[in-house]
Design a protein around this motif. Structure first.
Motif, short mmCIF file in Angstrom:
data_model
loop_
_atom_site.label_atom_id
_atom_site.label_comp_id
_atom_site.label_asym_id
_atom_site.label_seq_id
_atom_site.Cartn_x
_atom_site.Cartn_y
_atom_site.Cartn_z
N LEU A 205 37.32 40.24 33.94
CA LEU A 205 36.28 40.77 34.81
C LEU A 205 34.82 40.93 34.09
O LEU A 205 33.83 40.54 34.62
N ILE A 206 34.88 41.12 32.74
CA ILE A 206 33.54 41.10 32.23
C ILE A 206 32.91 39.86 32.30
O ILE A 206 31.76 39.60 32.42
N ARG A 207 33.81 38.64 31.82
CA ARG A 207 33.10 37.20 31.91
C ARG A 207 32.68 36.72 33.28
O ARG A 207 31.53 36.45 33.39
N ASN A 208 33.41 37.26 34.26
CA ASN A 208 32.96 36.86 35.54
C ASN A 208 31.66 37.34 36.04
O ASN A 208 30.89 36.95 36.53
N ALA A 209 31.74 38.86 35.77
CA ALA A 209 30.70 39.62 36.04
C ALA A 209 29.38 39.08 35.46
O ALA A 209 28.33 38.90 36.03
N MET A 210 29.60 38.81 33.99
CA MET A 210 28.14 38.64 33.55
C MET A 210 27.91 37.11 33.81
O MET A 210 26.77 36.86 33.78
N ASN A 211 28.74 36.26 34.49
CA ASN A 211 28.15 34.94 35.12
C ASN A 211 28.22 35.17 36.48
O ASN A 211 28.07 33.93 37.14
N ASP A 212 27.98 36.25 37.17
CA ASP A 212 27.77 36.56 38.57
C ASP A 212 28.99 35.81 39.47
O ASP A 212 28.72 35.25 40.51
N GLN A 213 30.11 35.62 39.01
CA GLN A 213 31.29 35.07 39.43
C GLN A 213 32.03 36.07 40.19
O GLN A 213 32.26 37.38 39.72
N PRO A 214 32.77 35.64 41.32
CA PRO A 214 33.84 36.84 41.99
C PRO A 214 34.86 37.31 41.17
O PRO A 214 35.18 36.82 39.95
N ILE A 215 35.14 38.57 41.24
CA ILE A 215 35.97 39.38 40.47
C ILE A 215 37.39 39.34 41.34
O ILE A 215 37.22 40.38 42.41
N PRO A 216 38.39 38.80 41.05
CA PRO A 216 39.51 38.68 41.70
C PRO A 216 40.34 40.00 41.78
O PRO A 216 40.90 40.42 40.45
N VAL A 217 40.63 40.76 42.72
CA VAL A 217 41.21 42.18 42.54
C VAL A 217 42.68 41.77 43.33
O VAL A 217 42.28 41.55 44.68
N TYR A 218 43.75 42.09 42.86
CA TYR A 218 45.01 41.69 43.47
C TYR A 218 45.27 42.84 44.55
O TYR A 218 45.11 44.05 44.41
N GLY A 219 45.79 42.51 45.64
CA GLY A 219 46.20 43.29 46.85
C GLY A 219 45.15 44.33 47.21
O GLY A 219 44.04 44.04 47.32
N ASP A 220 45.70 45.74 47.06
CA ASP A 220 44.66 46.54 47.80
C ASP A 220 43.70 47.32 46.54
O ASP A 220 42.90 48.15 46.40
N GLY A 221 44.06 46.89 45.17
CA GLY A 221 43.41 47.18 44.08
C GLY A 221 43.79 48.56 43.54
O GLY A 221 43.06 49.29 42.86
N LYS A 222 44.79 49.35 44.22
CA LYS A 222 45.05 50.78 43.93
C LYS A 222 46.19 50.76 43.01
O LYS A 222 46.47 51.85 42.79
N GLN A 223 46.47 49.50 42.26
CA GLN A 223 47.61 49.93 41.25
C GLN A 223 47.01 50.79 40.19
O GLN A 223 45.73 50.70 39.72
N ILE A 224 47.91 51.29 39.30
CA ILE A 224 47.18 52.25 38.07
C ILE A 224 48.07 51.88 36.83
O ILE A 224 49.22 51.23 36.82
N ARG A 225 47.18 51.71 35.91
CA ARG A 225 47.33 51.28 34.72
C ARG A 225 47.07 52.40 33.53
O ARG A 225 45.97 52.99 33.92
N ASP A 226 47.61 52.50 32.48
CA ASP A 226 47.57 53.56 31.28
C ASP A 226 46.60 53.05 30.24
O ASP A 226 47.34 52.04 29.62
N TRP A 227 45.28 53.02 29.96
CA TRP A 227 44.61 52.19 29.10
C TRP A 227 44.70 52.82 27.64
O TRP A 227 44.28 54.07 27.52
#
Ligand code: NAD
Ligand code: DAU
Length: 348
Positions: A205-227
């Motif tokens: 997402l950093i790479r795509n955003a830096m290049n103004d490319q779409p950020i693909p978010v899977y499904g509803d984007g409400k999945q949770i991860r522990d970083w």
């Protein structure tokens, strides 16, 4: 003692790190060389698309470092590289869930057969400590109100990747019970930080955003991860190498649950990019909804806890990718472009 008398050099313990040219492995190798003068390192890595020696450029001539190119599923080569080693940190793996959905073959070969080969060689060489670097994904998925995973949770993996890691963990357990191999299993949550291959969410997402490319978010984007910041994971691995109890499993996590969509928005804000770049795409098949780790055991027994919070380490990570666009450029080959087309091309 006369001032010019030489101090005796303490005997070096040699450690074999597998997958040392990957994301976590390269951070770990550098941490060992910087903070652990008592160890020398043999980095054993096949250099798949995910392994890049450019990530280790600053240590390639270090006197306590040696690189050996090889496959963890080749017993002859593994035995040769492991000769003289005191300990093994086994990280080499096929690590990307989406790739395991496209083709599970390499995951079984490297993660399962490769671990069996590593265990055989470790038995042969009477390795003193073997650390199996595993993942929270072997536990499966949590519902919103479930308590976090503890080491006593059943293994209920949902992707070919996590099933191959769970199988490897069970093999490690069998070698502990059957042959008394002094092995420890670590299960860690999602890592982020420098040198992560840009197929994983944060660097992609950093790479795509830096290049103004779409950020693909899977499904509803409400999945949770522990970083967890990668340096914290590496420190946990080193503490477990020294103090982990053979035969035990230790959870490692950041105590930092974040909804995917919120994470995407944080990174976009950090980069000053608009939320209109977000593009919801078809969900990942079998997508785990939530991971969360109970890290009480490693904290109580070993005294480890994360040093970095997301609010400290996420901006640091974003800045690293901004400053190291050259690194990203050097690791994305034609193979990556083919993968990207397959993975995202017709996903809408
Ligand atoms: P990565 O994909 O960035 O690196 C994997 C490395 O293994 C690469 O250098 C690759 O060349 C090497 N490799 C692959 N197949 C090999 C083979 N057959 N023989 C020798 N080397 C081979 O992976 P990563 O994200 O650094 O993950 C490292 C380990 O940590 C994996 O075992 C993974 O399951 C585990 N883990 C990762 C995370 C995470 O968030 N990235 C979290 C928990 C656990
Ligand atoms: O939990 C530990 C695991 O974390 C490790 O064992 C794996 O090796 C590592 O790849 C990682 O697995 P995830 O599947 O959680 O990470 P990934 O970065 O692929 O995805 C994070 C979340 O973001 C997940 O819910 C899927 C979602 N996602 C991912 C990508 C690549 C998107 O929404 N869009 C994307 O383009």
């Amino acid at each position: 003692m006369p001032s010019n008398e030489e101090k005796p050099t303490p005997e070096l313990k040699r450690i074999m790190v597998t997958g040392g040219a990957g994301f976590i492995g390269s951070n770990l190798v550098k941490l060992i060389l910087k903070e652990h003068p008592e160890y020398s390192v043999v980095n054993y890595d096949l250099l798949t698309y995910a392994g890049n020696l450019v990530s280790l450029k600053d240590v390639e001539d270090h006197p306590r470092y040696r690189f050996v190119r090889g496959d963890v599923s080749n017993l002859h080569d593994v035995k040769q590289a492991m000769d003289g080693c005191w300990g093994v940190l086994h990280l080499a793996a096929e690590s990307h869930v989406d790739r395991s959905i496209l083709d599970s073959g390499p995951f079984l070969q490297t993660n399962l057969i490769g671990t069996q080969v590593m265990l055989e060689a470790a038995r042969h060489h009477r390795i003193k400590r073997f650390i199996q670097v595993s993942t929270d994904e072997v536990y499966g998925s949590l519902d919103p109100d479930d308590p976090p995973f503890t080491e006593r949770n059943q293994l209920t993996p949902n992707s070919p990747y996590s099933a191959s890691k769970a199988g490897a963990d069970l093999l490690v357990r069998a070698y502990v019970k059957t042959y008394g191999l002094p092995a420890v299993i670590t299960r860690c949550s999602n890592n982020y930080g420098p040198y992560q291959f840009p197929e994983k969410l944060i660097p992609l997402l950093i790479r795509n955003a830096m290049n103004d490319q779409p950020i693909p978010v899977y499904g509803d984007g409400k999945q949770i991860r522990d970083w967890l910041y990668v340096e914290d994971h590496c420190r946990a691995i080193m503490k477990l190498l020294e103090e982990g109890k053979p035969g035990e499993v230790y959870n490692i996590g950041g105590n930092c649950e974040v909804v995917n969509l919120d994470l995407v928005k944080m990174v976009l804000a950090e980069l000053g990019k608009p939320q209109s770049l977000i593009k919801f795409v078809k969900d990942r098949p079998g997508h785990d909804r939530r991971y969360a780790m109970d890290t009480g055991k490693i904290t109580a027994e070993i005294g480890w806890k994360p040093e970095y919070s997301l609010s400290q380490a996420l901006p640091k990570t974003v800045k690293w990718y901004q400053d190291n666009a050259q690194w990203v450029q050097s690791v994305v080959s034609g193979e990556y472009r083919d993968y990207y087309r397959k993975q995202y091309g017709d996903r809408s």
